[in-house]
Design a protein around this motif. Structure first.
Motif, PDB file in Angstrom:
ATOM      1  N   THR A  94       0.825  -1.227   0.087  1.00  0.00           N
ATOM      2  CA  THR A  94       0.197  -0.019  -0.043  1.00  0.00           C
ATOM      3  C   THR A  94       0.868   1.208   0.092  1.00  0.00           C
ATOM      4  O   THR A  94       0.307   2.387  -0.190  1.00  0.00           O
ATOM      5  CB  THR A  94      -0.826   0.082   1.323  1.00  0.00           C
ATOM      6  N   THR A  95       1.930   1.192   0.288  1.00  0.00           N
ATOM      7  CA  THR A  95       3.164   2.407   0.142  1.00  0.00           C
ATOM      8  C   THR A  95       3.293   2.815  -1.268  1.00  0.00           C
ATOM      9  O   THR A  95       2.946   2.161  -2.176  1.00  0.00           O
ATOM     10  CB  THR A  95       4.322   2.010   0.664  1.00  0.00           C
ATOM     11  N   HIS A 101       3.337   9.853 -11.715  1.00  0.00           N
ATOM     12  CA  HIS A 101       2.678   9.785 -10.213  1.00  0.00           C
ATOM     13  C   HIS A 101       3.902  10.453  -9.213  1.00  0.00           C
ATOM     14  O   HIS A 101       4.829   9.954  -8.676  1.00  0.00           O
ATOM     15  CB  HIS A 101       3.107   8.212  -9.879  1.00  0.00           C
ATOM     16  N   PRO A 102       3.458  11.708  -8.823  1.00  0.00           N
ATOM     17  CA  PRO A 102       4.396  12.640  -7.909  1.00  0.00           C
ATOM     18  C   PRO A 102       4.512  12.147  -6.733  1.00  0.00           C
ATOM     19  O   PRO A 102       5.265  12.606  -5.890  1.00  0.00           O
ATOM     20  CB  PRO A 102       3.976  14.114  -8.256  1.00  0.00           C
ATOM     21  N   ASP A 103       3.352  11.238  -6.392  1.00  0.00           N
ATOM     22  CA  ASP A 103       3.819  10.723  -4.784  1.00  0.00           C
ATOM     23  C   ASP A 103       4.494   9.476  -4.717  1.00  0.00           C
ATOM     24  O   ASP A 103       4.640   9.040  -3.516  1.00  0.00           O
ATOM     25  CB  ASP A 103       2.073  10.254  -4.407  1.00  0.00           C
ATOM     26  N   TRP A 104       4.692   9.072  -5.628  1.00  0.00           N
ATOM     27  CA  TRP A 104       5.842   7.780  -5.679  1.00  0.00           C
ATOM     28  C   TRP A 104       6.975   8.221  -5.568  1.00  0.00           C
ATOM     29  O   TRP A 104       7.587   8.973  -6.036  1.00  0.00           O
ATOM     30  CB  TRP A 104       5.417   6.901  -7.101  1.00  0.00           C
ATOM     31  N   VAL A 164      20.026  12.089 -10.934  1.00  0.00           N
ATOM     32  CA  VAL A 164      19.069  12.663 -10.191  1.00  0.00           C
ATOM     33  C   VAL A 164      18.721  13.972 -10.325  1.00  0.00           C
ATOM     34  O   VAL A 164      17.488  14.672 -10.581  1.00  0.00           O
ATOM     35  CB  VAL A 164      19.005  12.163  -8.897  1.00  0.00           C
ATOM     36  N   GLY A 165      19.644  14.940 -10.039  1.00  0.00           N
ATOM     37  CA  GLY A 165      19.371  16.282 -10.187  1.00  0.00           C
ATOM     38  C   GLY A 165      19.375  16.637 -11.581  1.00  0.00           C
ATOM     39  O   GLY A 165      18.571  17.656 -11.981  1.00  0.00           O
ATOM     40  N   GLN A 166      19.985  16.049 -12.746  1.00  0.00           N
ATOM     41  CA  GLN A 166      19.664  16.695 -14.171  1.00  0.00           C
ATOM     42  C   GLN A 166      18.349  16.290 -14.478  1.00  0.00           C
ATOM     43  O   GLN A 166      17.915  16.939 -15.296  1.00  0.00           O
ATOM     44  CB  GLN A 166      20.664  15.691 -14.814  1.00  0.00           C
ATOM     45  N   LEU A 167      17.660  15.164 -13.861  1.00  0.00           N
ATOM     46  CA  LEU A 167      16.194  14.780 -14.453  1.00  0.00           C
ATOM     47  C   LEU A 167      15.096  15.586 -13.392  1.00  0.00           C
ATOM     48  O   LEU A 167      14.144  15.218 -13.797  1.00  0.00           O
ATOM     49  CB  LEU A 167      16.193  13.205 -14.509  1.00  0.00           C
ATOM     50  N   GLY A 168      15.690  16.123 -12.527  1.00  0.00           N
ATOM     51  CA  GLY A 168      14.789  16.787 -11.623  1.00  0.00           C
ATOM     52  C   GLY A 168      14.008  15.774 -10.766  1.00  0.00           C
ATOM     53  O   GLY A 168      12.739  16.299 -10.501  1.00  0.00           O
ATOM     54  N   LEU A 169      14.722  14.953 -10.431  1.00  0.00           N
ATOM     55  CA  LEU A 169      13.976  13.900  -9.534  1.00  0.00           C
ATOM     56  C   LEU A 169      14.483  13.995  -8.183  1.00  0.00           C
ATOM     57  O   LEU A 169      14.207  12.844  -7.340  1.00  0.00           O
ATOM     58  CB  LEU A 169      14.483  12.481 -10.100  1.00  0.00           C
ATOM     59  N   GLY A 170      15.040  15.108  -7.617  1.00  0.00           N
ATOM     60  CA  GLY A 170      15.443  15.258  -6.206  1.00  0.00           C
ATOM     61  C   GLY A 170      14.510  14.846  -5.152  1.00  0.00           C
ATOM     62  O   GLY A 170      14.871  14.344  -4.212  1.00  0.00           O
ATOM     63  N   ASP A 171      13.232  15.031  -5.478  1.00  0.00           N
ATOM     64  CA  ASP A 171      12.028  14.908  -4.371  1.00  0.00           C
ATOM     65  C   ASP A 171      11.502  13.519  -4.333  1.00  0.00           C
ATOM     66  O   ASP A 171      10.837  13.097  -3.624  1.00  0.00           O
ATOM     67  CB  ASP A 171      10.874  15.717  -4.567  1.00  0.00           C
ATOM     68  N   GLN A 172      11.876  12.674  -5.546  1.00  0.00           N
ATOM     69  CA  GLN A 172      11.479  11.456  -5.599  1.00  0.00           C
ATOM     70  C   GLN A 172      12.336  10.214  -5.700  1.00  0.00           C
ATOM     71  O   GLN A 172      11.754   9.125  -5.498  1.00  0.00           O
ATOM     72  CB  GLN A 172      10.474  11.440  -6.994  1.00  0.00           C
ATOM     73  N   VAL A 173      13.744  10.497  -5.867  1.00  0.00           N
ATOM     74  CA  VAL A 173      14.573   9.402  -5.901  1.00  0.00           C
ATOM     75  C   VAL A 173      15.445   9.614  -4.624  1.00  0.00           C
ATOM     76  O   VAL A 173      16.256  10.705  -4.804  1.00  0.00           O
ATOM     77  CB  VAL A 173      15.573   9.364  -7.434  1.00  0.00           C
TER      78      VAL A 173
END
Length: 389
Positions: free
Chosen positions: A205-206, A235-238, A256-265
């Protein structure tokens, strides 16, 4: 009671080979007299629990204090010399290990010896007494192991002198059977076993995808991050949590930074409680470029996680049944990997169905059935020896 010795480079280390070999030794000691012979001792205590009934013998004390005390000794001089008995491709082997291993192997009493890497297979082939049954257990896939001509030659020269070769996948067994046709060496596939029993299932469920391994080129975490990028925007919550340490950490953080995924990865570092980490996730993803087996896949299965994995050589193709316990993606097809992640994120019922199948399939990798396969191999090889007189 059979005397079983396991010869490895570093029983005190944290690598996957150390963990799986120690787990096997802990199981075998229930029915056999077991000794671990480790070439190096690099720390005071082993990273993984070793049953106290197992005798552990080290040949080279490589702890810092021991190395400092040995400066200028004949052993120190030998340790700086390359091995003349194995291959320069194995940096663990030196003039000192040649000397100590040859003496140790020649002194073995009757029983069974399991070696765990090509250099050790070769030394066993040349120096073990004739009344010792020899089994090479190899932890890397055939394609990678034989890609270098020198290493391929070492295997072709040494394996025919051994009683058996145990590999981790049926595909590798077929390749080695072809290499060893016309020899008496028995080739068998025995997968690694789970380090724990099948656990209570994850709730699924996570909103967490998890992956784990050394942060090195082989493990393909760059490919996983790239596959997660389009999924993350939908899915910005994942989140994607990657566990492990290694030389590629700075490069992966940069990606991660280059792809703008710092909040999700998130690169989570090392964890010594992976079972709980896995139970807190809803999907397990593996993006390796190649594997020897894919140990963490069966660990994820043991808690009922659905899997998404590239069909890299080798292991995933014999663990992930596409559409049954997860998705097996053509190696390198990052777009399809993204689509499979998205399908599982979008459908809780699909996660539950594939996760349930994963957990049931994991029972075949529990230690009891795997240890029994080793016992059958021991009995078969002993019978073959008796038949030959």
């Amino acid at each position: 009671m059979t005397h079983v010795r396991v010869l490895m480079i570093n029983a005190y280390g944290t690598g996957g080979i150390a963990r799986t070999v120690v787990n096997l030794a802990n199981a075998l000691v229930e029915r056999h007299e077991v000794e671990i012979i480790t070439v190096y001792r690099r720390r005071n205590r082993p990273a993984y629990w070793i049953d106290p009934r197992i005798e552990v013998t080290h040949l080279v004390d490589a702890r810092k204090s021991a190395l400092t005390q040995g400066v200028g000794s004949p052993h120190a001089d030998l340790a700086r010399q390359p091995s003349r008995l194995t291959t320069a491709l194995d940096s663990n082997m030196t003039g000192l290990t040649d000397k100590l291993l040859v003496a140790s192997l020649r002194a073995l009493s009757p029983g069974i010896l399991i070696t765990t890497r090509p250099s050790l297979h070769a030394l066993a082939a040349d120096f073990v007494p004739a009344d010792v049954i020899t089994i090479a257990q190899d932890h890397l896939n055939f394609e990678t192991r034989t890609a270098h001509p020198e290493l391929a030659h070492l295997m072709e020269r040494s394996l025919p002198k051994l009683d058996a070769l145990a590999v981790l996948t049926e595909a590798d067994a077929r390749d080695y059977e072809h290499m060893l046709r016309g020899t008496d060496t028995v080739v068998t596939a025995i997968p690694n076993a789970l380090p724990w029993p099948v656990r209570a299932p994850a709730e699924l469920t996570t909103t967490t995808v998890v992956s784990a391994g050394r942060l090195v080129e082989q493990k393909g975490f760059d490919r996983l991050i790239e596959a997660f990028a389009p999924v993350a925007s939908a899915h910005p919550d994942w989140q994607l949590h990657i566990y492990g340490m290694g030389e590629k950490r700075p490069a992966l953080l940069g990606l991660v930074g280059q792809l703008g995924l710092g909040d999700q990865v998130r690169l989570m570092g090392y964890s010594d409680s992976m079972a709980e980490v896995l139970r807190g996730a809803s999907i397990y993803a593996m993006a390796s470029r190649f594997e020897g087996f894919g140990m963490v896949l069966i660990e994820a299965m043991s808690v009922g996680l659905p899997l998404v994995s590239f069909d890299c050589p080798r292991g995933p193709g014999e663990i992930v049944i596409d559409g049954y316990n997860g998705y097996l993606v053509a190696n390198g097809d990052v777009a399809e990997f993204s689509r499979c992640l998205l399908a599982l994120m979008d459908d809780p019922a699909l996660r539950a169905r594939l996760g349930g199948a994963s957990r049931e399939a994991a029972r075949g990798f529990e230690m009891a059935p795997i240890a029994q396969r080793w016992d059958v191999l021991f009995a078969d090889l002993s019978a073959r020896r008796r038949a030959r007189g």
